[in-house]
Design an enzyme around this catalytic site. Structure first.
Site, PDB file in Angstrom:
ATOM      1  N   ASP A 148     -16.007   2.635  12.131  1.00 25.19           N
ATOM      2  CA  ASP A 148     -14.574   2.797  12.386  1.00 25.19           C
ATOM      3  C   ASP A 148     -14.298   2.830  13.889  1.00 25.19           C
ATOM      4  OD1 ASP A 148     -11.768   3.804  11.303  1.00 25.19           O
ATOM      5  OD2 ASP A 148     -12.327   5.156  12.930  1.00 25.19           O
TER       6      ASP A 148
ATOM      7  N   LYS B  38     -12.251   0.028  16.509  1.00 26.53           N
ATOM      8  CA  LYS B  38     -11.209   0.415  17.454  1.00 26.53           C
ATOM      9  C   LYS B  38     -11.606   0.065  18.885  1.00 26.53           C
ATOM     10  CE  LYS B  38      -9.689   4.066  14.329  1.00 26.53           C
ATOM     11  NZ  LYS B  38      -9.683   5.520  14.044  1.00 26.53           N
TER      12      LYS B  38
ATOM     13  N   GLY C  65       0.819  -1.205   0.000  1.00 26.09           N
ATOM     14  CA  GLY C  65       0.000   0.000   0.000  1.00 26.09           C
ATOM     15  C   GLY C  65       0.847   1.246   0.000  1.00 26.09           C
ATOM     16  N   CYS C  66       0.492   2.199  -0.879  1.00 28.52           N
ATOM     17  CA  CYS C  66       1.269   3.434  -0.976  1.00 28.52           C
ATOM     18  C   CYS C  66       0.331   4.627  -1.131  1.00 28.52           C
ATOM     19  CB  CYS C  66       2.248   3.355  -2.158  1.00 28.52           C
ATOM     20  SG  CYS C  66       3.565   4.591  -2.101  1.00 28.52           S
TER      21      CYS C  66
ATOM     22  N   GLY D 181      -9.996  16.763   3.545  1.00 32.16           N
ATOM     23  CA  GLY D 181      -9.377  15.451   3.484  1.00 32.16           C
ATOM     24  C   GLY D 181      -9.542  14.640   4.758  1.00 32.16           C
TER      25      GLY D 181
ATOM     26  N   VAL E 189      -0.833   7.241   3.894  1.00 25.95           N
ATOM     27  CA  VAL E 189       0.065   6.788   4.953  1.00 25.95           C
ATOM     28  C   VAL E 189       1.260   6.042   4.367  1.00 25.95           C
ATOM     29  CG1 VAL E 189       0.275   5.370   7.036  1.00 25.95           C
ATOM     30  CG2 VAL E 189      -1.831   6.666   6.607  1.00 25.95           C
ATOM     31  N   GLY E 190       1.006   5.144   3.428  1.00 25.14           N
ATOM     32  CA  GLY E 190       2.077   4.340   2.851  1.00 25.14           C
ATOM     33  C   GLY E 190       3.157   5.166   2.203  1.00 25.14           C
TER      34      GLY E 190
ATOM     35  N   GLY F  12      -4.109   6.567  15.378  1.00 28.51           N
ATOM     36  CA  GLY F  12      -3.099   7.317  14.644  1.00 28.51           C
ATOM     37  C   GLY F  12      -1.780   7.376  15.385  1.00 28.51           C
TER      38      GLY F  12
END
Length: 431
Positions: A205, A209, A15-16, A191, A19-20, A138
């Site tokens: 989500d 968690k 994955g890029c 974003g 974050v990646g 995070g």
């Protein structure tokens, strides 16, 4: 030092995205510092992406591949970082990496909440590490404190704001008077929210968690389906105004706590939080987690809960730890699920509640409302009534009560001719 003791540890990145790409750049830019901290260099040997044609500034195109399985299962790779998200193909890729002997670092909360037991068991059988600090909050270090720092204590409750998107939206509604739809659009423009924000605004989500946090805190396997969940799409301007009147703000809270019988009470709900509570002051897209334990008492962790650089910081922290374990020939902590606690049924979970309704403004109505609550075992702490002509808006705050008792009382109130439609219910924390 022999060749094998000085050779680079090979890293594969799956994955890029936001974050990646930050992880890849920081691996390159901080290469010397990471080498000093680990004792051996790290070599990024491949990055799996879905689309090779996309430009990725600062990323060597020679590293890119669209064959994620081949990269994940390379036998010469020491460490695999999974940042794809979702259940599949992430699960199959992680299992392939573990089978090939790689330690795994992941930020995949959905997979861990849905099927973490399978991943943990595979890692234990293969004798490799599984780290996932970035899966919960995070940049905030919370997994390691629960896994290691507090392992000698007894955690009794974990309460937190674990979704930055919903915290931003609710903060805008409270401070700027923005309605939900407008605040959501602002989050998307910044974003902070996906084009399809369902996972965030409907609480999925945060519930994932919460399941991970409960598993760590209470040494029990907890899944997403165990978490009682409610999102923020139903929060109105009237709710925000009622919260302000009571000296509260509304936050989407994930709560995991021990019930009196030793089972685990789990939930994600919009909650009125008293301004004196530490979680009430968390602004914008920040996250915060509040822990209560038997011996350490109350602990608070706060920081950026999302974003490329903050999340990459947590990923790299796990990477350094797993790499050090490789160099020293040891392993980090595995899964702890010895307690096998049950899950408290949602209806049996106790909380304080704020219930508001529109009623006829005439003698006897308030007494009838109070009687209905009392008949269902719900004790009232405070009542606020505001006249609106022939009608009145009635706001009732309860003492601790089981959820099913409050719901049954509301169902009876809803049948009363003196009570109009539109009864609303919200949990209360710290007020």
């Amino acid at each position: 030092m022999t060749r094998s003791e000085s050779a680079p540890l090979k890293v594969a990145l799956l994955g890029c995205g936001v974050v990646g790409s930050q992880v890849a750049r920081q691996l390159i830019e901080q290469a010397e510092d990471l080498r000093a901290r680990i004792g051996r260099p790290l070599e990024l040997v491949g990055i799996a992406v879905r689309r090779l044609e996309i430009e990725r500034p600062g990323i060597d195109r020679a590293l890119l591949t669209d064959d994620a399985f081949a990269l994940a299962s390379r036998p010469d790779v020491d460490l695999v970082i999974e940042l794809l998200g979702g259940i599949e193909p992430a699960r199959s890729l992680i299992l392939a990496a573990i089978a090939a002997g790689s330690s795994v670092i992941t930020a995949n909360k959905a997979l861990l909440a849905e099927d973490g037991a399978t991943i943990y068991s595979a890692a234990e059988d293969a004798g490799v590490d599984l780290y996932y600090e970035a899966a919960v909050a995070g940049a905030i270090p919370i997994v390691r404190p629960l896994r290691e720092s507090l392992v000698g204590d007894e955690v009794t409750a974990v309460v937190g704001i674990v979704n930055g998107t919903t915290n931003f939206i609710l903060d805008q509604m409270h401070t700027e008077g923005t309605d939900f739809s407008t605040a959501l659009v602002q989050a998307q423009q910044l974003g902070l929210a996906e084009a399809d924000p369902t996972a965030d605004v409907e609480g999925f989500d945060a519930a994932s968690k919460a399941a991970i946090l409960a598993s760590l805190a209470f040494h029990t396997r907890v899944r997403l389906s165990d978490v009682d969940r409610e999102g923020i799409t139903g929060v109105t301007a009237a709710d925000i105004a009622a919260a302000k009147e009571r000296g509260c703000v509304i936050k989407l809270l994930a709560r995991c706590s021990l019930s009196a019988d030793g089972s685990i009470a789990l939930g994600v709900h919009p909650t009125m939080v008293a301004k004196a509570h530490p979680l009430a002051s968390i602004p914008g897209a920040y996250n915060a987690i509040f822990i209560e334990s038997r011996n350490a008492g109350q602990l608070m962790f706060m920081g950026p809960g999302a974003g490329g650089s903050p999340t990459a910081s947590a990923v790299l922290g796990d990477l350094v730890t797993a790499a050090r374990n490789r160099v020293r020939g040891g392993l980090g902590p595995g899964e702890s699920h010895y307690s096998e606690r049950g899950i408290t049924p949602a209806g049996e979970i106790s909380s304080r509640y704020y219930v508001s309704m529109t009623v006829h403004d005439e003698p006897g109505v308030l007494a009838a409302v109070a009687t209905s609550f009392a008949e269902h075992g719900v004790s009232l702490q405070a009542v606020r009534q505001e006249s609106q002509g022939a009608e009145a808006r009635l706001g009732v705050t309860t003492h601790l009560a089981k959820h099913h008792q409050v719901i049954e009382a509301i169902a009876e109130l809803d049948r009363m001719p003196e009570v109009h439609a539109g009864i609303s219910l919200m949990r209360v924390e710290g007020a």
